[in-house]
Design a protein around this motif. Structure first.
Motif, PDB file in Angstrom:
ATOM      1  N   LEU A 592      41.650  37.148  38.145  1.00 36.19           N
ATOM      2  CA  LEU A 592      41.001  36.566  39.325  1.00 36.19           C
ATOM      3  C   LEU A 592      39.591  36.061  39.036  1.00 36.19           C
ATOM      4  CD1 LEU A 592      42.295  38.902  42.145  1.00 36.19           C
ATOM      5  CD2 LEU A 592      42.824  36.497  41.814  1.00 36.19           C
ATOM      6  N   CYS A 593      39.079  36.336  37.823  1.00 39.64           N
ATOM      7  CA  CYS A 593      37.762  35.816  37.452  1.00 39.64           C
ATOM      8  C   CYS A 593      37.732  34.299  37.504  1.00 39.64           C
ATOM      9  CB  CYS A 593      37.400  36.252  36.032  1.00 39.64           C
ATOM     10  SG  CYS A 593      36.649  37.849  36.014  1.00 39.64           S
ATOM     11  N   SER A 594      38.892  33.663  37.239  1.00 37.21           N
ATOM     12  CA  SER A 594      38.893  32.198  37.247  1.00 37.21           C
ATOM     13  C   SER A 594      39.201  31.633  38.636  1.00 37.21           C
ATOM     14  CB  SER A 594      39.873  31.662  36.209  1.00 37.21           C
ATOM     15  OG  SER A 594      40.995  32.471  36.123  1.00 37.21           O
ATOM     16  N   PHE A 595      39.199  32.506  39.654  1.00 34.57           N
ATOM     17  CA  PHE A 595      39.425  32.043  41.029  1.00 34.57           C
ATOM     18  C   PHE A 595      38.213  32.361  41.900  1.00 34.57           C
ATOM     19  CE2 PHE A 595      43.674  32.493  39.433  1.00 34.57           C
ATOM     20  CZ  PHE A 595      44.412  31.524  40.081  1.00 34.57           C
ATOM     21  N   TYR A 596      38.072  31.599  42.987  1.00 35.69           N
ATOM     22  CA  TYR A 596      37.117  31.983  44.020  1.00 35.69           C
ATOM     23  C   TYR A 596      37.870  32.738  45.096  1.00 35.69           C
ATOM     24  CZ  TYR A 596      33.368  28.975  42.400  1.00 35.69           C
ATOM     25  OH  TYR A 596      32.370  28.407  41.675  1.00 35.69           O
ATOM     26  N   SER A 597      38.566  33.780  44.704  1.00 37.48           N
ATOM     27  CA  SER A 597      39.396  34.444  45.689  1.00 37.48           C
ATOM     28  C   SER A 597      38.657  35.665  46.222  1.00 37.48           C
ATOM     29  CB  SER A 597      40.709  34.843  45.036  1.00 37.48           C
ATOM     30  OG  SER A 597      41.467  35.543  45.946  1.00 37.48           O
ATOM     31  N   HIS A 598      37.682  35.415  47.104  1.00 36.99           N
ATOM     32  CA  HIS A 598      36.788  36.488  47.537  1.00 36.99           C
ATOM     33  C   HIS A 598      37.522  37.671  48.132  1.00 36.99           C
ATOM     34  CE1 HIS A 598      33.550  33.882  46.658  1.00 36.99           C
ATOM     35  NE2 HIS A 598      33.946  32.983  47.540  1.00 36.99           N
ATOM     36  N   ASN A 599      38.465  37.372  49.015  1.00 30.90           N
ATOM     37  CA  ASN A 599      39.143  38.476  49.701  1.00 30.90           C
ATOM     38  C   ASN A 599      39.890  39.364  48.717  1.00 30.90           C
ATOM     39  OD1 ASN A 599      38.170  37.705  52.115  1.00 30.90           O
ATOM     40  ND2 ASN A 599      39.995  36.561  52.725  1.00 30.90           N
ATOM     41  N   ASP A 600      40.558  38.732  47.737  1.00 26.76           N
ATOM     42  CA  ASP A 600      41.268  39.529  46.738  1.00 26.76           C
ATOM     43  C   ASP A 600      40.294  40.352  45.916  1.00 26.76           C
ATOM     44  OD1 ASP A 600      44.074  38.740  47.008  1.00 26.76           O
ATOM     45  OD2 ASP A 600      43.274  36.754  46.589  1.00 26.76           O
ATOM     46  N   GLN A 601      39.160  39.715  45.551  1.00 31.52           N
ATOM     47  CA  GLN A 601      38.200  40.440  44.719  1.00 31.52           C
ATOM     48  C   GLN A 601      37.588  41.610  45.482  1.00 31.52           C
ATOM     49  OE1 GLN A 601      35.876  37.136  43.428  1.00 31.52           O
ATOM     50  NE2 GLN A 601      37.276  36.672  41.742  1.00 31.52           N
ATOM     51  N   ILE A 602      37.328  41.398  46.761  1.00 27.05           N
ATOM     52  CA  ILE A 602      36.818  42.507  47.574  1.00 27.05           C
ATOM     53  C   ILE A 602      37.853  43.626  47.611  1.00 27.05           C
ATOM     54  CG2 ILE A 602      36.320  43.224  49.950  1.00 27.05           C
ATOM     55  CD1 ILE A 602      34.840  40.613  50.333  1.00 27.05           C
ATOM     56  N   ALA A 603      39.113  43.233  47.820  1.00 24.89           N
ATOM     57  CA  ALA A 603      40.178  44.240  47.893  1.00 24.89           C
ATOM     58  C   ALA A 603      40.254  45.029  46.591  1.00 24.89           C
ATOM     59  CB  ALA A 603      41.509  43.566  48.188  1.00 24.89           C
ATOM     60  N   ILE A 604      40.162  44.320  45.451  1.00 25.67           N
ATOM     61  CA  ILE A 604      40.257  45.003  44.159  1.00 25.67           C
ATOM     62  C   ILE A 604      39.079  45.953  43.960  1.00 25.67           C
ATOM     63  CG2 ILE A 604      40.085  44.664  41.667  1.00 25.67           C
ATOM     64  CD1 ILE A 604      41.900  42.352  41.869  1.00 25.67           C
TER      65      ILE A 604
END
Ligand SMILES: [Zn+2]
Ligand SMILES: [Zn+2]
Ligand SMILES: [Zn+2]
Ligand SMILES: [Zn+2]
Length: 724
Positions: A592-604
């Motif tokens: 997910l480092c190569s994504f701007y997937s904020h919600n997923d990163q917060i969840a992780i």
């Protein structure tokens, strides 16, 4: 929240089978027709809007008539072959087995067989029914299922011809036990309820199911719309409405009350005539029977194949066919006059709803017409219309209109669960994604769509609740999303979806300003800016305007892999395999480092913090929790409730961390915990109870801690939250 990924519940397996069948059938019919008719049929179904012409053509064509008849008979025969009938002999057999289990104290087994017996029982023998219900109630009492037990006793009293003094006493005893039991539960687990408490609604004379804070208005370009007539705080219930028509998926007949869509757990009340559906109590059975089920009961085996047709048929049965024809004949009140009237829950109002007026795709439009013809045949069987009467085709046209309205206005009914924490006035709102049916809500069909809506939908059984997700100012329009939201779909995808499904070009604030779904974008390989992914596989960078620089399929594959890893890690976490769970999370994080997937990163990060907490590695847990705060501050703002909740988590972690030290370090950590706590409390103070209710729902794991902290350290203001 699954607000954003609704699915169309009318597409059941049965309906998909039906589409497949009719797509083949149309070829078969075309081959049989005369050349002239072939041309006409092609013309009718390949390029026009669905309406009168198609129905007339199909009704007047002998070959189609034959096919309808043949298919109808196949359906009737298969449903006859599969459907179990009421069978007193079998019922007694089951009841005897139940009795045996009862005597051997196999209570759960006994319930299963009582249920089987009751389903097969003929409700004409009321005294017998009353006796069986009493027996089942006695088992439920032993299982401490007092609420369910009480329903059985009440039904037993209702069906008993003699007056049973002991039944009244039984009821009294159970009522007392129920009160005592609830009090005990309350002591042990705190006050929890399954039902949502709707107290926020005050009388609205124009819109009976809406809050008095809103009103209906009309404008020539928008039609009817809903407007705030006073400032509405965030988290206010704006609508709470029962469905006008509700339809349960056939695969759910055994799991939910056919009438009120309440979950069936231990016991149910049977239909007086069929063994297909179940009810939560005799009242629901009666109401369904009187409104529509008496007519459709024998034909459920046929109706289940054409979901749209089934709902349309229910609309006709509820309103009464003569009544419907009468109302459809009348010239409708102009929409501009509606704001002056009371918005009643009746067919007249239903008839005023917008219909889908785009083109139905070929040969799906044929499927719809075929379903209508089959329903007409059924209504004939029910002796409600005759083929000779002129109303026959009229009902056909009306049904096509109804289907267009259902298509545009239906809402999925979700299997939703509520946990009500009165102490904080928090509703933890968990909706599983399995849709169990479809409903039509009349006044809740009025709010317009926006890709940046100010209200959201919450379901409670067949009830729909709309609550505000931010402050709505006087005069502002009330909006919901018809699925696309700027935070879950790209601009191009939103426009495409709304045009295809609702035939309008969205001009909401988010679309006028081309807001993009940056929260789920890929990082641009050229400039690291957000690269927007459209579902037609095109992509472009918001920063440097680079277009189609990556392979859409590859990126999606990566993303799906990260989702899989998160799912797996949650499973491992539940099995208490913390080390393994953490390992997978770190892998997902790398992708997910190569994504701007904020919600997923917060969840992780949040999950990682929990893993570390359980490993008693509080230092690392704190690191992840602080990362969550940083990201939340970017998305929701520094003094948001999301941040406040995570601040409390940090303070909890510091509290635990300090215990692993002695002396000066302990004091330092205590100080740190205090700082986090004070920051959080300062944020909480700025919000109302109802706002906390909406936002804190995602943090239910730490809620007991939130309550504890507010109780222990909160000043008078926040103590209000803790009053039980
Ligand atoms: Zn019910
Ligand atoms: Zn029935
Ligand atoms: Zn929009
Ligand atoms: Zn770029």
């Amino acid at each position: 929240m699954n607000e954003f990924n609704e699915i169309n519940e009318l597409f059941t397996n049965e309906w998909l089978q039906f589409i497949e069948f009719t797509s083949m059938l149309i070829q078969h019919i075309l081959a049989k027709l005369s050349e002239e008719d072939q041309v006409k049929m092609r013309q009718l179904f390949e390029s026009s809007k669905l309406g009168k012409e198609q129905i007339d053509f199909m009704l007047s064509n002998a070959i189609i008539d034959e096919e309808v008849q043949a298919y109808f008979e196949i359906c009737m025969n298969t449903s006859k072959a599969h459907g179990a009938k009421k069978d007193l002999k079998q019922a007694f057999k089951q009841l005897t087995i139940a009795k045996e289990h009862d005597l051997n104290l196999n209570l759960n087994e006994a319930i299963v067989h009582y249920n089987k017996g009751i389903l097969l029982l003929d409700l004409n023998s009321k005294e017998l029914l009353s006796k069986i219900l009493t027996e089942r109630a006695k088992i439920l009492e032993q299982l401490r299922e007092y609420e369910e037990c009480l329903i059985d006793i009440e039904d037993a009293i209702k069906f008993s011809c003699k007056t049973y003094p002991d039944l009244d006493q039984f009821k009294k005893d159970i009522t007392e036990k129920l009160i005592g039991y609830n009090l005990k539960l309350r002591e042990e687990f705190g006050p929890q309820r399954n039902r949502l408490n709707i107290c926020a609604l005050t009388e609205n004379k124009q819109l009976p199911s809406a809050s008095s804070l809103v009103k209906m208005n009309y404008s020539p370009d928008k039609g009817r719309f809903i407007q705030a007539q006073a400032d509405i705080p965030k988290g206010t219930i704006v609508f709470a409405e029962e469905a006008y028509v509700k339809w349960l998926k056939p695969s759910q007949y055994e799991k939910f009350c056919y009438f009120c869509i309440k979950k069936i757990t231990l016991r149910f009340f049977p239909c007086r005539n069929c063994t297909n559906v179940r009810f939560c109590c005799s009242n629901c059975e009666e109401e369904a029977w009187n409104k529509y089920h008496s007519n459709e009961c024998n034909y459920l085996g046929v109706l289940k194949y054409f979901s749209y047709g089934h709902i349309a048929a229910q609309c006709l049965l509820i309103a009464g066919i003569e009544n419907v024809i009468e109302i459809e004949k009348q010239t409708h009140a102009e929409l501009s006059k509606w704001p002056k009237k009371e918005f009643k829950q009746d067919y007249h109002t239903f008839a005023s709803l917008c219909a889908f007026d785009g083109d139905w795709p070929y040969p799906y439009n044929f499927t719809m017409c075929f379903a209508v013809l089959l329903v007409l045949r059924l209504l004939e069987k029910m002796n409600l219309i005759t083929k000779q009467s002129e109303d026959y085709s009229t009902i056909g046209y009306i049904m096509i209109k109804l289907i267009s309205k259902i298509n545009l206005n239906c809402y999925s009914i979700l299997n939703s669960k509520f946990r009500h924490l009165e102490a904080l006035n928090v509703v933890s709102h968990k909706e599983t994604n399995d849709g169990i049916g479809t409903a039509i809500y009349l006044s809740a069909s009025l709010p317009s769509h926006s890709c940046d809506p100010n209200c959201m939908k919450i379901r409670n059984g067949s009830m729909l609740i709309l609550t505000s997700t931010r402050k709505v100012k006087t005069g502002e329009e009330i909006t919901i999303t018809y699925r696309p939201h700027f935070k879950n779909r790209s601009f191009k995808d939103r426009q495409h979806y709304l045009y295809e499904n609702y035939s309008f070009k969205c001009k909401c604030n988010a679309c006028e300003n081309v807001w993009e779904n940056i929260g789920y974008s890929f990082k641009c390989p050229n400039c690291e800016g957000p690269l927007i992914l459209n579902s037609d596989k095109t992509n472009y960078c918001v920063e440097c305007s680079a277009a189609n620089v990556i392979s859409y399929d590859d990126v999606i594959k990566q993303y799906e892999e990260s989702e899989r890893l998160i799912r797996e890690s949650k499973k491992l976490f539940a099995q208490n395999k913390i080390d393994e769970s953490k390992e997978l999370l770190l892998k997902a994080n790398q992708i997910l480092c190569s994504f701007y997937s904020h919600n997923d990163q917060i969840a992780i990060d949040y999950l990682l913090a929990r893993c570390c907490e359980l490993q008693k590695n509080y230092r690392e847990a704190l690191k992840y929790a602080k990362q969550v705060i940083k990201k939340q501050e970017n998305i929701f703002g520094k003094s948001s409730l999301e941040v406040a909740n995570t601040l409390l988590l940090c303070s909890l972690l510091c509290d635990r961390y300090k215990k692993t030290f002695g002396g000066i370090f302990q004091r330092q950590k205590r100080q740190e915990a205090k700082l986090f706590r004070e920051k959080a409390l300062n944020i909480f103070k700025c919000f109302s109870k109802s706002e906390i209710r909406v936002v804190s729902a995602d943090f239910s794991h730490y809620l007991p801690y939130v309550i504890h902290i507010l109780r222990k350290y909160g000043d008078e203001y926040s103590l209000n939250y803790c009053k039980v």
